[in-house]
Design a protein around this motif. Sequence first.
Motif, PDB file in Angstrom:
ATOM      1  N   GLY A  21       0.786  -1.233   0.000  1.00  0.00           N
ATOM      2  CA  GLY A  21       0.000   0.000   0.000  1.00  0.00           C
ATOM      3  C   GLY A  21       0.816   1.280   0.000  1.00  0.00           C
ATOM      4  N   TYR A  23       2.511   4.224  -2.102  1.00  0.00           N
ATOM      5  CA  TYR A  23       2.309   4.828  -3.423  1.00  0.00           C
ATOM      6  C   TYR A  23       3.193   6.053  -3.645  1.00  0.00           C
ATOM      7  N   ILE A  30      -8.635   8.723  -5.514  1.00  0.00           N
ATOM      8  CA  ILE A  30      -9.122   8.354  -4.191  1.00  0.00           C
ATOM      9  C   ILE A  30     -10.643   8.193  -4.234  1.00  0.00           C
ATOM     10  N   ARG A  33     -14.928   4.091   0.239  1.00  0.00           N
ATOM     11  CA  ARG A  33     -15.567   2.770   0.239  1.00  0.00           C
ATOM     12  C   ARG A  33     -15.755   2.333   1.685  1.00  0.00           C
ATOM     13  N   LYS A  36     -14.425   4.724   4.310  1.00  0.00           N
ATOM     14  CA  LYS A  36     -12.986   4.971   4.415  1.00  0.00           C
ATOM     15  C   LYS A  36     -12.423   5.400   3.065  1.00  0.00           C
ATOM     16  N   LEU A  37     -11.403   6.276   3.115  1.00  0.00           N
ATOM     17  CA  LEU A  37     -10.697   6.653   1.899  1.00  0.00           C
ATOM     18  C   LEU A  37      -9.777   5.524   1.475  1.00  0.00           C
ATOM     19  N   GLU A  38      -9.750   5.260   0.166  1.00  0.00           N
ATOM     20  CA  GLU A  38      -8.817   4.265  -0.348  1.00  0.00           C
ATOM     21  C   GLU A  38      -8.433   4.613  -1.779  1.00  0.00           C
ATOM     22  N   VAL A  39      -7.334   4.050  -2.217  1.00  0.00           N
ATOM     23  CA  VAL A  39      -6.871   4.259  -3.583  1.00  0.00           C
ATOM     24  C   VAL A  39      -7.705   3.390  -4.513  1.00  0.00           C
TER      25      VAL A  39
END
Length: 176
Positions: A21, A23, A30, A33, A36-39
């Motif tokens: 994880g 980057y 972004i 989901r 929560k924030l996620e890539v």
Amino acid sequence: LLAGNGTFDTKLNSKGFPDKGDYGNAFLKIAIRHGKLEVADYFDMDNTVAESARDEDLGSGGAMLLPPMKTAKGKIVHLAVGAGKDQNIYLVNCNHMGKFNPHRNDIYQELVKALKGREFSAPAYFDGKLYYGAINDSIRAFQFSHARLLPKPVSITSNQFVYPGATPSISADGTK
């Protein structure tokens, strides 16, 4: 958004994302989901580890979302643009950013060494033109044609801008 230099995990999981994880030196899309924030997607250049080691991070410049554009085949694309210390201009397709490939950049378009200095600001966009003002460089205007940047600037200011370069802005009345 653009991330600065740092760790990028070149070992990828089954979905093509960095295994741990990390980057560093990347374009990131972004999403939220499950609260929560996620890539959701990303692009990192094939030489990202070497660029981070040389402090040539992409994240020194700002990213810009561009208006929807039509390709030569009439397809609408949604692009983002960014540049950093390596002097390249990177265009990513927001719907397929390209992820990481150690052998080549799987990216919408890359203009290698399009800028004559390192980039520390965001570009400006108006009426089909993209403007950059890198360190010890002039402001350069690049023209879009069918959702692609022409490789050479269509206009260059006569004056140059020392560190930290220039942050172009546009003031317009419609298309004037």
